[in-house]
Design a protein around this motif. Structure first.
Motif, mmCIF file in Angstrom:
data_model
loop_
_atom_site.group_PDB
_atom_site.id
_atom_site.type_symbol
_atom_site.label_atom_id
_atom_site.label_comp_id
_atom_site.label_asym_id
_atom_site.label_seq_id
_atom_site.Cartn_x
_atom_site.Cartn_y
_atom_site.Cartn_z
ATOM 1 N N LEU A 37 63.921 -35.154 29.620
ATOM 2 C CA LEU A 37 63.440 -36.159 30.573
ATOM 3 C C LEU A 37 63.900 -35.821 31.984
ATOM 4 O O LEU A 37 63.130 -35.946 32.952
ATOM 5 C CB LEU A 37 63.952 -37.542 30.170
ATOM 6 C CG LEU A 37 63.567 -38.691 31.114
ATOM 7 C CD1 LEU A 37 62.054 -38.870 31.145
ATOM 8 C CD2 LEU A 37 64.247 -39.992 30.670
ATOM 9 N N ALA A 38 65.147 -35.374 32.130
ATOM 10 C CA ALA A 38 65.678 -35.001 33.447
ATOM 11 C C ALA A 38 64.877 -33.849 34.040
ATOM 12 O O ALA A 38 64.604 -33.832 35.248
ATOM 13 C CB ALA A 38 67.155 -34.622 33.331
ATOM 14 N N SER A 96 65.779 -41.857 43.468
ATOM 15 C CA SER A 96 66.415 -41.314 42.269
ATOM 16 C C SER A 96 67.867 -41.774 42.100
ATOM 17 O O SER A 96 68.312 -42.053 40.979
ATOM 18 C CB SER A 96 66.365 -39.783 42.298
ATOM 19 O OG SER A 96 66.611 -39.235 41.029
ATOM 20 N N TRP A 134 61.415 -35.189 35.227
ATOM 21 C CA TRP A 134 61.569 -36.010 36.429
ATOM 22 C C TRP A 134 61.943 -35.154 37.635
ATOM 23 O O TRP A 134 61.492 -35.412 38.755
ATOM 24 C CB TRP A 134 62.594 -37.091 36.180
ATOM 25 C CG TRP A 134 62.846 -38.016 37.333
ATOM 26 C CD1 TRP A 134 64.007 -38.182 38.028
ATOM 27 C CD2 TRP A 134 61.909 -38.915 37.951
ATOM 28 N NE1 TRP A 134 63.875 -39.112 39.022
ATOM 29 C CE2 TRP A 134 62.599 -39.579 39.005
ATOM 30 C CE3 TRP A 134 60.576 -39.211 37.715
ATOM 31 C CZ2 TRP A 134 61.979 -40.534 39.801
ATOM 32 C CZ3 TRP A 134 59.961 -40.169 38.526
ATOM 33 C CH2 TRP A 134 60.656 -40.805 39.556
ATOM 34 N N MET A 149 68.274 -38.620 34.270
ATOM 35 C CA MET A 149 67.022 -38.666 35.031
ATOM 36 C C MET A 149 67.283 -38.813 36.523
ATOM 37 O O MET A 149 66.621 -38.183 37.357
ATOM 38 C CB MET A 149 66.185 -39.840 34.520
ATOM 39 C CG MET A 149 64.858 -40.045 35.222
ATOM 40 S SD MET A 149 63.999 -41.471 34.495
ATOM 41 C CE MET A 149 62.630 -41.648 35.661
#
Length: 342
Positions: free
Chosen positions: A173-174, A198, A177, A227
């Motif tokens: 996911l990181a 962020s 993103w 993330m």
């Protein structure tokens, strides 16, 4: 390696294009976090290499190190020094590649002699110092997550293999993103606004980890923490590159930001202590304060650069153009027509 790659990319791409390229490059760090443990498990399953001392863990360093050295050798052989020395571009393409960068950076020369004033100029840049400090605070969060995540997941009652697999989704996911945010930086020609989007995600993730002892909530907090934190490093590195010229100053700026930022893991090692396991409230609290600090410093830098651009537009720096042509050609980011990225 990171400052060198960032500088190299800056010799090929315009300032607006640089964020996405550095974002893709640095996102490999989050992917290495996702698959590093699995690769280590695979290398440990290989029979002990006979030339190594006792301990199969040495296989990891030998195999991964050999691959890295081999790729570095290929890069040295096949990557051209700059667009004008590229063998895979035609002459017209080389001229266009160099001209598009020269036109964008007012006063930038293609090659300049490395002199002390250009080196020290990097240390008098407000952008560099704030980006370096924010990079340090970001690395505290990232390294802290690497330290406490295995302990947290192990406390959920999973097996060693299952725990390894559960560390993968937050990193994936990181990575997604990070690339998305880098693309938005390129489209908008802005850096600070995306940091302010962020970093609060980091704050929410850290708050979840501090505020709830429930494992499901803590695991969700890790997703938000990863993330929010991973995109920040490439943004700050790109921001410093964007506001540094000519080439010598830009190279030093990249090294300065990464060097100061690399102190973050040292801080993490002293605030995430074994006695605080498994929740690490002290470390997470320091980390949360650092994330709030990132927001404050970013707002300050946005305001500072807007003010500086207005001064240049008003002609308050035009007196610098009264020098001879050689001096003006070396102004780089000090040139009155150079606009700082915000």
């Amino acid at each position: 390696m990171m400052p060198g790659i960032a500088y190299y990319l800056s010799t090929w791409y315009k300032r607006d294009e640089l964020a996405l390229r550095i974002g893709i490059f640095v996102s490999a760090a989050s992917m290495s976090g996702a698959f590093g443990g699995l690769l280590a498990t695979a290398f440990l399953s290989i029979k002990q290499i006979s030339i190594l001392p006792h301990g199969r863990w040495r296989n990891i360093f030998l195999i991964e190190g050999a691959i890295t050295i081999a790729l570095a050798g290929l890069g040295y052989l096949f990557l051209p020094r700059s667009p004008d020395k590229s063998g895979f571009l035609q002459e017209r393409e080389r001229v266009i590649a160099m001209e598009r960068i020269r036109v964008e950076n007012a006063g930038l020369v293609e090659e300049e002699k490395t002199e002390s004033d250009l080196v020290f100029r990097a240390f008098f840049s407000m952008t560099n110092w704030i980006c370096a400090l924010c990079f340090l605070l970001t690395n505290i969060s990232i390294q802290g997550m690497v330290l406490f995540m295995p302990s947290l997941i192990a406390g959920m009652g999973y097996s060693e293999i299952e725990a390894q697999l559960l560390t993968v989704p937050p990193y994936i996911l990181a990575c997604i993103w990070s690339i998305t945010l880098a693309y938005m930086c390129q489209r908008s020609s802005r850096r600070g606004i995306w940091v302010l989007l962020s970093a609060p995600i980091c704050i929410i993730g850290s708050s979840m980890l501090i505020g709830s002892p429930k494992r499901s909530v803590e695991y969700g907090g890790i997703f938000l923490l990863a993330m929010g934190a991973f995109p920040l490093g490439p943004i700050f590195l790109t921001w410093a590159n964007n506001n540094s010229a000519p080439y010598t100053t830009r190279a030093v700026s990249s090294a300065m930001v990464v060097a100061i930022g690399s102190l973050g893991p040292i801080v993490s090692a002293w605030i995430y202590l074994p006695k605080d396991s498994p929740r690490y409230i002290t470390g997470l609290s320091v980390q949360l304060g650092g994330q709030v600090g990132i927001c404050i410093l970013t707002i300050f830098l946005i305001v500072w650069n807007i003010r500086e651009n207005r001064r240049r537009k008003a002609g308050l720096l035009d007196y610098l153009l009264e020098a001879d042509e050689a001096v003006v050609a070396r102004l780089g980011s000090l040139h009155p027509r150079f606009r700082l990225t915000i």
